[in-house]
Scaffold this motif. Structure first.
Motif, PDB file in Angstrom:
ATOM      1  N   MET A   1       0.801  -1.216   0.000  1.00 39.08           N
ATOM      2  CA  MET A   1       0.000   0.000   0.000  1.00 39.08           C
ATOM      3  C   MET A   1       0.839   1.274   0.000  1.00 39.08           C
ATOM      4  SD  MET A   1      -3.083  -0.858  -0.339  1.00 39.08           S
ATOM      5  CE  MET A   1      -3.767   0.773  -0.053  1.00 39.08           C
ATOM      6  N   ARG A   2       1.967   1.273   0.670  1.00 32.67           N
ATOM      7  CA  ARG A   2       2.780   2.488   0.734  1.00 32.67           C
ATOM      8  C   ARG A   2       3.193   3.003  -0.643  1.00 32.67           C
ATOM      9  NH1 ARG A   2       6.412   0.723   5.832  1.00 32.67           N
ATOM     10  NH2 ARG A   2       5.253   1.761   7.501  1.00 32.67           N
ATOM     11  N   PRO A   3       3.711   2.124  -1.531  1.00 28.14           N
ATOM     12  CA  PRO A   3       4.067   2.617  -2.870  1.00 28.14           C
ATOM     13  C   PRO A   3       2.873   3.163  -3.645  1.00 28.14           C
ATOM     14  CG  PRO A   3       5.102   0.497  -2.447  1.00 28.14           C
ATOM     15  CD  PRO A   3       4.115   0.720  -1.343  1.00 28.14           C
ATOM     16  N   LEU A   4       1.672   2.593  -3.432  1.00 25.83           N
ATOM     17  CA  LEU A   4       0.488   3.085  -4.119  1.00 25.83           C
ATOM     18  C   LEU A   4       0.158   4.508  -3.692  1.00 25.83           C
ATOM     19  CD1 LEU A   4      -1.897  -0.014  -4.142  1.00 25.83           C
ATOM     20  CD2 LEU A   4      -0.667   0.973  -6.070  1.00 25.83           C
ATOM     21  N   LEU A   5       0.299   4.796  -2.398  1.00 26.30           N
ATOM     22  CA  LEU A   5       0.056   6.151  -1.919  1.00 26.30           C
ATOM     23  C   LEU A   5       1.012   7.131  -2.578  1.00 26.30           C
ATOM     24  CD1 LEU A   5      -0.567   5.772   1.926  1.00 26.30           C
ATOM     25  CD2 LEU A   5      -2.236   6.034   0.115  1.00 26.30           C
ATOM     26  N   GLY A   6       2.276   6.721  -2.665  1.00 28.18           N
ATOM     27  CA  GLY A   6       3.267   7.583  -3.293  1.00 28.18           C
ATOM     28  C   GLY A   6       3.003   7.772  -4.770  1.00 28.18           C
ATOM     29  N   GLN A   7       2.584   6.707  -5.428  1.00 29.97           N
ATOM     30  CA  GLN A   7       2.334   6.762  -6.865  1.00 29.97           C
ATOM     31  C   GLN A   7       1.229   7.754  -7.214  1.00 29.97           C
ATOM     32  OE1 GLN A   7       1.419   2.915  -8.504  1.00 29.97           O
ATOM     33  NE2 GLN A   7       0.807   3.740 -10.506  1.00 29.97           N
ATOM     34  N   PHE A   8       0.203   7.830  -6.371  1.00 34.24           N
ATOM     35  CA  PHE A   8      -0.933   8.707  -6.663  1.00 34.24           C
ATOM     36  C   PHE A   8      -0.937   9.976  -5.809  1.00 34.24           C
ATOM     37  CE2 PHE A   8      -2.479   4.368  -7.713  1.00 34.24           C
ATOM     38  CZ  PHE A   8      -2.629   4.558  -9.072  1.00 34.24           C
ATOM     39  N   SER A   9       0.133  10.170  -5.040  1.00 32.52           N
ATOM     40  CA  SER A   9       0.255  11.366  -4.197  1.00 32.52           C
ATOM     41  C   SER A   9      -0.969  11.557  -3.303  1.00 32.52           C
ATOM     42  CB  SER A   9       0.469  12.617  -5.065  1.00 32.52           C
ATOM     43  OG  SER A   9       1.639  12.488  -5.836  1.00 32.52           O
ATOM     44  N   LEU A  10      -1.383  10.459  -2.670  1.00 31.96           N
ATOM     45  CA  LEU A  10      -2.534  10.510  -1.775  1.00 31.96           C
ATOM     46  C   LEU A  10      -2.058  10.424  -0.322  1.00 31.96           C
ATOM     47  CD1 LEU A  10      -5.031   8.127  -3.613  1.00 31.96           C
ATOM     48  CD2 LEU A  10      -5.271  10.595  -3.330  1.00 31.96           C
TER      49      LEU A  10
ATOM     50  N   TYR B   1      -0.023  -4.321 -10.670  1.00 29.10           N
ATOM     51  CA  TYR B   1       0.322  -2.904 -10.766  1.00 29.10           C
ATOM     52  C   TYR B   1       1.242  -2.450  -9.635  1.00 29.10           C
ATOM     53  CZ  TYR B   1      -3.188  -2.735 -14.406  1.00 29.10           C
ATOM     54  OH  TYR B   1      -3.898  -2.972 -15.557  1.00 29.10           O
ATOM     55  N   SER B   2       1.244  -3.195  -8.549  1.00 31.89           N
ATOM     56  CA  SER B   2       2.128  -2.840  -7.435  1.00 31.89           C
ATOM     57  C   SER B   2       3.435  -3.618  -7.477  1.00 31.89           C
ATOM     58  CB  SER B   2       1.426  -3.117  -6.104  1.00 31.89           C
ATOM     59  OG  SER B   2       1.221  -4.516  -5.923  1.00 31.89           O
ATOM     60  N   GLY B   3       3.406  -4.809  -8.102  1.00 30.64           N
ATOM     61  CA  GLY B   3       4.605  -5.645  -8.128  1.00 30.64           C
ATOM     62  C   GLY B   3       4.798  -6.454  -6.867  1.00 30.64           C
ATOM     63  N   PHE B   4       3.865  -6.358  -5.931  1.00 27.45           N
ATOM     64  CA  PHE B   4       3.970  -7.127  -4.687  1.00 27.45           C
ATOM     65  C   PHE B   4       3.792  -8.609  -5.000  1.00 27.45           C
ATOM     66  CE2 PHE B   4       2.056  -8.541  -0.525  1.00 27.45           C
ATOM     67  CZ  PHE B   4       3.171  -8.286   0.246  1.00 27.45           C
ATOM     68  N   ARG B   5       4.612  -9.462  -4.396  1.00 29.49           N
ATOM     69  CA  ARG B   5       4.522 -10.881  -4.686  1.00 29.49           C
ATOM     70  C   ARG B   5       4.920 -11.701  -3.471  1.00 29.49           C
ATOM     71  NH1 ARG B   5       6.530 -12.784  -9.225  1.00 29.49           N
ATOM     72  NH2 ARG B   5       6.892 -14.822  -8.286  1.00 29.49           N
ATOM     73  N   TYR B   6       4.616 -13.001  -3.548  1.00 32.05           N
ATOM     74  CA  TYR B   6       4.918 -13.907  -2.447  1.00 32.05           C
ATOM     75  C   TYR B   6       6.367 -14.381  -2.484  1.00 32.05           C
ATOM     76  CZ  TYR B   6       3.652 -17.135  -6.263  1.00 32.05           C
ATOM     77  OH  TYR B   6       3.556 -17.781  -7.471  1.00 32.05           O
ATOM     78  N   GLN B   7       6.798 -14.901  -1.332  1.00 26.69           N
ATOM     79  CA  GLN B   7       8.082 -15.591  -1.209  1.00 26.69           C
ATOM     80  C   GLN B   7       7.773 -17.072  -0.985  1.00 26.69           C
ATOM     81  OE1 GLN B   7      10.632 -13.631   1.827  1.00 26.69           O
ATOM     82  NE2 GLN B   7       9.059 -12.042   1.859  1.00 26.69           N
ATOM     83  N   LEU B   8       8.427 -17.946  -1.736  1.00 32.98           N
ATOM     84  CA  LEU B   8       8.224 -19.386  -1.558  1.00 32.98           C
ATOM     85  C   LEU B   8       9.100 -19.886  -0.412  1.00 32.98           C
ATOM     86  CD1 LEU B   8       8.099 -20.592  -5.275  1.00 32.98           C
ATOM     87  CD2 LEU B   8       6.208 -20.516  -3.634  1.00 32.98           C
ATOM     88  N   VAL B   9       8.458 -20.473   0.602  1.00 31.49           N
ATOM     89  CA  VAL B   9       9.174 -20.935   1.789  1.00 31.49           C
ATOM     90  C   VAL B   9       8.533 -22.233   2.275  1.00 31.49           C
ATOM     91  CG1 VAL B   9       9.772 -18.583   2.508  1.00 31.49           C
ATOM     92  CG2 VAL B   9       7.698 -19.661   3.389  1.00 31.49           C
ATOM     93  N   ASP B  10       9.203 -22.872   3.220  1.00 29.26           N
ATOM     94  CA  ASP B  10       8.621 -24.005   3.948  1.00 29.26           C
ATOM     95  C   ASP B  10       7.820 -23.406   5.105  1.00 29.26           C
ATOM     96  OD1 ASP B  10       7.954 -26.178   5.471  1.00 29.26           O
ATOM     97  OD2 ASP B  10       9.991 -26.969   5.643  1.00 29.26           O
ATOM     98  N   LEU B  11       6.504 -23.448   5.000  1.00 27.62           N
ATOM     99  CA  LEU B  11       5.660 -22.775   5.986  1.00 27.62           C
ATOM    100  C   LEU B  11       5.833 -23.328   7.396  1.00 27.62           C
ATOM    101  CD1 LEU B  11       2.325 -22.331   3.973  1.00 27.62           C
ATOM    102  CD2 LEU B  11       4.142 -20.664   4.355  1.00 27.62           C
ATOM    103  N   LYS B  12       6.212 -24.581   7.494  1.00 34.11           N
ATOM    104  CA  LYS B  12       6.370 -25.170   8.821  1.00 34.11           C
ATOM    105  C   LYS B  12       7.626 -24.665   9.531  1.00 34.11           C
ATOM    106  CE  LYS B  12       3.578 -29.334   8.318  1.00 34.11           C
ATOM    107  NZ  LYS B  12       2.693 -28.680   7.362  1.00 34.11           N
ATOM    108  N   ARG B  13       8.460 -23.916   8.829  1.00 35.38           N
ATOM    109  CA  ARG B  13       9.672 -23.370   9.444  1.00 35.38           C
ATOM    110  C   ARG B  13       9.523 -21.892   9.798  1.00 35.38           C
ATOM    111  NH1 ARG B  13      14.126 -26.718   8.588  1.00 35.38           N
ATOM    112  NH2 ARG B  13      15.552 -24.948   8.762  1.00 35.38           N
ATOM    113  N   ILE B  14       8.334 -21.334   9.575  1.00 35.19           N
ATOM    114  CA  ILE B  14       8.098 -19.925   9.899  1.00 35.19           C
ATOM    115  C   ILE B  14       7.942 -19.761  11.411  1.00 35.19           C
ATOM    116  CG2 ILE B  14       6.442 -18.026   9.667  1.00 35.19           C
ATOM    117  CD1 ILE B  14       5.770 -19.057   6.913  1.00 35.19           C
TER     118      ILE B  14
END
Length: 272
Positions: A49-58, A125-138
């Protein structure tokens, strides 16, 4: 006149292609010119969300992760809430009878163990994406929320399983028909908006809010002026039958409604 306006993003402010329309951006700026504070209340991550605010100057407050985080206009953390480690452990390490994919969110971002490019469409449009990990090690003590994505009927059956296992130790809600979220107890957009309005010295009666899904229910029911999108989940409309239903997000209905509200409040509003 409202002092604070809160907006869900997906299915509300965003059009179906996940863009913020020019009319919507212009109308949000008009609200700020009237000294009406803005809050984006979304299931999306603050890192997106932060980059979106900057992109639209909101200039807007951010309620992210469906109420698990609140950030000020300056980006400072005002409020945070995480799942109890025991709840996170149960969800991540138990076997659930479901075909849904599982997604974990913490302050580092979005974590999952399946490569599912189709889920990235909503974030193109934001480029935000997941990281592939072993969830049981979080680390269980650093989990903000957990989401299951899949077929709605499958998720409804999963919700029964999760309710039986977690009881009052978690809040379960559908942020979309294909997304079931596991949140800390008492955590929702309405509770977060209560914290934010108190911080600003406003009452909830002085707030307005727009939404389309069940994760917006508490927020819409608490404010002085709640509006439901025409494309909303049927369950939301059924749960809040007293609230007005406006137009579809594809036609930037929030902008259409607010333009009427700002310019011709003495006239009866009719959706497009």
């Amino acid at each position: 006149m409202a002092k604070l306006a809160a907006f869900d993003m997906d299915g509300t402010l965003l059009m179906p292609d996940h863009r913020l329309g020019e009319k919507t951006i212009s109308t949000l700026r008009r609200l700020r010119e009237r000294d009406i504070a803005l809050a984006f209340a979304t299931g999306r991550h603050v890192m997106e969300m932060r980059p979106l605010l900057g992109q639209f100057s909101l200039e807007a407050f951010l309620i992210t992760g469906n109420g698990t985080r609140i950030h000020t206009l300056e980006g400072e953390l005002l409020h945070s809430q995480d799942l109890a480690p025991g709840v996170a452990e149960t969800v991540l390490h138990s076997h659930w009878d479901t075909q849904a994919s599982i997604h974990v969110f913490n302050d580092d971002g979005w974590l999952t163990d399946r490569d599912m490019p189709e889920l990235l469409v909503a974030h193109r449009y934001s480029g935000f994406r997941y990281q592939l990990v072993d969830l049981k090690r979080i680390p269980a003590h650093r989990v903000t929320k957990i989401c299951f994505c899949g077929d709605h009927d499958d998720l409804c059956r999963l919700r029964v399983q999760l309710n039986e296992a977690l009881g009052n130790n978690a809040h379960l809600c559908f942020s979309a028909s294909d997304c079931l979220e596991v949140l800390p107890p008492g955590c929702n957009k309405g509770a977060a908006l209560t914290v934010l309005s108190q911080h600003l010295g406003y009452t909830l009666a002085e707030c307005m809010a727009f939404g389309d899904a069940m994760n917006d229910r508490e927020m819409l029911s608490l404010v002085g002026h709640g509006l439901i999108m025409g494309n909303a989940m049927p369950q939301l409309i059924a749960d809040l039958p007293h609230l007005p239903v406006i137009g579809h997000c594809s036609r930037q209905a929030v902008s259409h409604y607010l333009t009427h509200w700002l310019d011709t409040p003495h006239l009866t509003y009719s959706p497009e």
